[in-house]
Design a protein around this motif. Structure first.
Motif, PDB file in Angstrom:
ATOM      1  N   LEU B 231       0.821  -1.134  -0.138  1.00 37.10           N
ATOM      2  CA  LEU B 231      -0.101  -0.025   0.081  1.00 37.10           C
ATOM      3  C   LEU B 231       0.919   1.346   0.124  1.00 37.10           C
ATOM      4  O   LEU B 231       0.698   2.279  -0.781  1.00 37.10           O
ATOM      5  CB  LEU B 231      -0.931   0.112   1.117  1.00 37.10           C
ATOM      6  N   LEU B 235       0.729   4.461  -2.803  1.00 35.00           N
ATOM      7  CA  LEU B 235       0.747   5.874  -2.556  1.00 35.00           C
ATOM      8  C   LEU B 235       2.157   6.574  -2.547  1.00 35.00           C
ATOM      9  O   LEU B 235       1.848   7.680  -2.314  1.00 35.00           O
ATOM     10  CB  LEU B 235       0.108   5.945  -1.022  1.00 35.00           C
ATOM     11  N   LEU B 266      -1.630  12.242   5.205  1.00 36.51           N
ATOM     12  CA  LEU B 266      -2.309  11.137   5.306  1.00 36.51           C
ATOM     13  C   LEU B 266      -1.586  10.069   6.114  1.00 36.51           C
ATOM     14  O   LEU B 266      -0.471  10.022   6.011  1.00 36.51           O
ATOM     15  CB  LEU B 266      -2.740  10.622   4.039  1.00 36.51           C
ATOM     16  N   ILE B 268      -1.923   6.309   7.534  1.00 35.48           N
ATOM     17  CA  ILE B 268      -2.711   4.920   7.627  1.00 35.48           C
ATOM     18  C   ILE B 268      -2.303   4.021   8.632  1.00 35.48           C
ATOM     19  O   ILE B 268      -0.878   3.473   8.567  1.00 35.48           O
ATOM     20  CB  ILE B 268      -2.898   4.246   6.375  1.00 35.48           C
ATOM     21  N   VAL B 314      -7.399  -6.327   2.872  1.00 39.31           N
ATOM     22  CA  VAL B 314      -8.037  -4.867   2.625  1.00 39.31           C
ATOM     23  C   VAL B 314      -6.756  -3.875   2.135  1.00 39.31           C
ATOM     24  O   VAL B 314      -7.135  -3.353   1.172  1.00 39.31           O
ATOM     25  CB  VAL B 314      -8.366  -4.093   4.251  1.00 39.31           C
ATOM     26  N   LEU B 315      -5.373  -4.203   2.659  1.00 38.42           N
ATOM     27  CA  LEU B 315      -4.663  -3.363   2.210  1.00 38.42           C
ATOM     28  C   LEU B 315      -4.168  -3.738   0.382  1.00 38.42           C
ATOM     29  O   LEU B 315      -3.941  -2.763  -0.154  1.00 38.42           O
ATOM     30  CB  LEU B 315      -3.224  -3.594   2.911  1.00 38.42           C
ATOM     31  N   GLN B 317      -6.101  -5.156  -1.524  1.00 40.95           N
ATOM     32  CA  GLN B 317      -7.097  -4.664  -2.531  1.00 40.95           C
ATOM     33  C   GLN B 317      -7.011  -3.154  -2.907  1.00 40.95           C
ATOM     34  O   GLN B 317      -7.310  -2.619  -3.879  1.00 40.95           O
ATOM     35  CB  GLN B 317      -8.549  -4.951  -1.743  1.00 40.95           C
ATOM     36  N   ALA B 318      -6.866  -2.388  -1.636  1.00 41.88           N
ATOM     37  CA  ALA B 318      -7.010  -1.141  -1.810  1.00 41.88           C
ATOM     38  C   ALA B 318      -5.692  -0.407  -2.895  1.00 41.88           C
ATOM     39  O   ALA B 318      -5.534   0.182  -3.593  1.00 41.88           O
ATOM     40  CB  ALA B 318      -6.706  -0.173  -0.477  1.00 41.88           C
ATOM     41  N   ILE B 321      -6.502  -0.918  -6.515  1.00 41.54           N
ATOM     42  CA  ILE B 321      -7.224   0.253  -7.139  1.00 41.54           C
ATOM     43  C   ILE B 321      -6.691   1.641  -7.166  1.00 41.54           C
ATOM     44  O   ILE B 321      -6.819   2.275  -8.094  1.00 41.54           O
ATOM     45  CB  ILE B 321      -8.621   0.209  -6.068  1.00 41.54           C
ATOM     46  N   ILE B 322      -5.628   1.718  -6.164  1.00 38.86           N
ATOM     47  CA  ILE B 322      -4.976   3.108  -6.162  1.00 38.86           C
ATOM     48  C   ILE B 322      -4.072   2.964  -7.608  1.00 38.86           C
ATOM     49  O   ILE B 322      -3.903   4.032  -8.082  1.00 38.86           O
ATOM     50  CB  ILE B 322      -4.234   3.370  -4.929  1.00 38.86           C
ATOM     51  N   HIS B 325      -5.894   3.480 -10.493  1.00 41.81           N
ATOM     52  CA  HIS B 325      -6.456   4.935 -10.549  1.00 41.81           C
ATOM     53  C   HIS B 325      -5.156   5.650 -11.069  1.00 41.81           C
ATOM     54  O   HIS B 325      -5.482   6.858 -11.635  1.00 41.81           O
ATOM     55  CB  HIS B 325      -6.911   5.514  -9.114  1.00 41.81           C
TER      56      HIS B 325
END
Lengths: 267, 328
Positions: B231, B235, B266, B268, B314-315, B317-318, B321-322, B325
């Motif tokens: 993640l 990011l 941010l 996390i 969760v991480l 998957q996020a 998508i990021i 994007h």
């Protein structure tokens, strides 16, 4: 070996900490010994315990605090860990001191201890959990004209020399200095002992020595709010955060997280 | 007291001088809002560092000339840096000294202030001036739950400033930057450096204390930082950990009030319960997000957004998508 451990009475980080009239509220019901000072006490006790018996018998560990009378609680806790003496310096003239006023009072108290006999080592925690400045150990050392070895992760005293290992933001360093010196101990240096029953009972009856500013060689113009070089002119609580947006993961929790970040322009 | 004037000289500490980190670029940006900016170093700045200083409006770099005993590894010790700052203030008649909020720089700042009879503010989140021209510092204290304002009452003000206080802004026009040596005598007692090993940081990621985005892993990772790293990479974030995770030996640097204090845009936290100790190191973050399988985790109390779930699901998957994007 004679060691002075500088300890601080601070608001419990688990309690609701607050300011009133731009000063930290020190509610006796929610005050405690600064947790990081337990590492300092542990380091001091271990240094003494490592000495040959004759030297150990002749050693003394003194907990020293500058605090209002409720600060005795920090000294009681120090007794429970095993220190021999507890001294509190209290004086209305010291209220509102900045780093330099606090340092002047602490150094003057160490000098008074020194008048009884040499103080080989002054030990502190790496920070106080209320202010988190981490500068008092270095300032006390400068005031006493002694070397400061700070943020120690490992500590050794041998043949009158203090050696530490520390990790700064930039490097891992091994530093040495001859005693007498000032040592500050990181929270990674040791695991503080739990007080045993015998020490807890003994701590109840130990006498705390109370000193005032008049007992110290101290320039009163340089301490307290009047002598402070900085002044807190405002203190206000931060607004409460809005209610958390809580998602239960049922297979698309990661997607929800990513969409939150994208929606809020955080990606 | 100082006069209300923009005619100030502001000294910015640059140590090491091999690179100009974003925290120092922030200091230079703040310094320009207060007056004329000069830098102080303990070694020769590199060509790259000089180019950045030039872009950020630094006309003069004052480089300490030290006695042999305080050269070498000893030059980074607080008493040496402090003596250098104090000598530079006397040389330039500076009004303000700005340093980063590293443990080493905090000590140096306080010792320099002691020598100069100046007021010192540690961990400022903002630096401005009041109507009388006095330096005023904002601080965020008690784990980010209170804001305080401190006014410096002395002629000279010394401050250490937290990272992410401002967005670094180059000067309107680059200036010619000169390096000038000046003699520094160190009076204080200096420890002996037996050994010094500079820390090598992961150059693919931003540094933890300066990053705009931080992803941190705790006990809930079970020691596997793979999802946290994934993640963070998606990011462009720095990676951190809780103190527990560091004590377990899973990671080397922890976010906490005695570890690294971060205040990113941010933050996390993954598998981090949010003990007071940890919150003290990250609560000043602008947006706080948590992923934890314990719905009762205290960190949820200070979150803006949270997922109750398994971080290993969760991480990644996020992150996927990021990445998608960003590729759009």
């Amino acid at each position: 070996m004679r060691i002075a451990v500088l300890v601080k009475y601070v608001p419990d980080i688990n309690a609701e900490r607050r300011f009133a009239d731009c000063r930290v509220v020190r509610d006796p019901a929610e005050g405690t010994l600064n947790e990081l000072d337990e590492n300092a006490l542990e380091a001091a006790l271990r240094i003494v315990e490592a000495l040959p018996e004759a030297e150990r018998e002749a050693s003394e560990v003194v907990a020293l605090t500058v605090a209002p009378p409720e600060g005795d609680l920090a000294l009681r806790k120090s007794f429970q860990m095993g220190v021999d003496r507890g001294i509190r310096v209290s004086d209305d003239a010291l209220a509102g001191s900045d780093y330099f006023g606090t340092t002047a009072a602490l150094a003057a108290a160490v000098r008074r201890l020194e008048a009884e006999g040499p103080v080989d080592l002054v030990v502190t925690g790496m920070a106080a959990l209320d202010g988190l400045g981490s500068v008092v150990p270095a300032l006390v050392a400068a005031e006493l004209d002694r070397p400061a070895l700070t943020f120690a992760k490992k500590v050794a005293v041998e043949a009158g020399t203090l050696e530490i290992v520390r990790e700064t933001d930039e490097a891992t360093e091994t530093l040495t200095a001859p005693l007498p010196a000032v040592l500050s101990v990181a929270d990674t240096a040791n695991t503080p002992r739990f007080p045993n029953f015998k020490l807890i009972m003994a701590a109840r009856t130990k006498q705390i020595e109370a000193w005032s500013a008049a007992d110290l060689d101290l320039d009163l113009a340089a301490v307290g709010a009047a002598g402070a070089r900085t002044e807190t002119t405002q203190a206000s609580p931060r607004p409460e955060k809005p209610e958390v947006e809580l998602v239960q993961d049922k297979g698309s929790g990661g997607q929800a997280l990513a969409e939150y970040l994208i929606r809020n322009d955080l990606v | 007291m100082a006069e209300a004037t923009r005619n100030r000289t502001v000294l910015v500490l640059l140590d090491p001088a091999t690179e100009v980190r974003s925290s120092v670029l922030e200091l230079l940006t703040i310094a320009r809002s207060l007056g004329r900016v000069e830098a102080v170093t303990l070694e020769a700045p590199t060509v790259e560092a000089l180019a950045q200083l030039s872009a950020f409006g630094v006309e003069t770099v004052h480089q300490a000339e030290l006695a042999p005993a305080t050269q070498g590894d000893a030059r980074h010790l607080a008493p040496v840096v402090a003596a250098t700052l104090a000598a530079a203030v006397r040389l330039t008649d500076a009004d303000v000294v700005l340093a980063p909020s590293s443990f080493a720089a905090k000590e140096a700042a306080a010792l320099a202030a002691r020598e100069l009879g100046a007021g010192v503010v540690i961990d400022a989140a903002s630096v401005t001036e009041d109507g009388d021209g006095r330096v005023v510092a904002g601080k965020r204290v008690f784990a980010g739950s209170w804001d305080t304002t401190s006014t410096v009452r002395t002629e000279v003000a010394v401050l250490t400033v937290r990272a992410n206080a401002v967005v670094p802004q180059p000067a309107d026009a680059a200036v010619a930057t000169e390096v000038e040596g000046f003699a520094v005598a160190v009076d204080g007692v200096v420890p002996t450096v037996v050994e010094r090993t500079p820390t090598v940081r992961d150059s693919d990621r931003p540094t933890l204390e300066e990053a705009a985005v931080v992803v941190a892993g705790g006990r809930g990772t079970g020691g596997d930082f793979g999802p946290v790293n994934e993640l963070a990479d998606a990011l462009g974030a720095a990676v951190g950990a809780s103190r527990d995770a560091v004590f377990e030996g899973w990671f080397d640097r922890y976010v906490g009030q005695t570890g690294v204090t971060v205040a990113p845009r941010l933050y996390i936290g993954a598998g981090i319960s949010g003990a007071p100790h940890h919150r003290g190191g990250m609560q000043a973050s602008q947006v706080v997000v948590a992923v934890n399988n314990d719905p009762e985790a205290p960190i949820f109390e200070i979150c803006d957004f949270a997922v109750v779930g398994d971080l290993t699901e969760v991480l990644p998957q996020a992150a996927a998508i990021i990445r998608a994007h960003k590729d759009q």
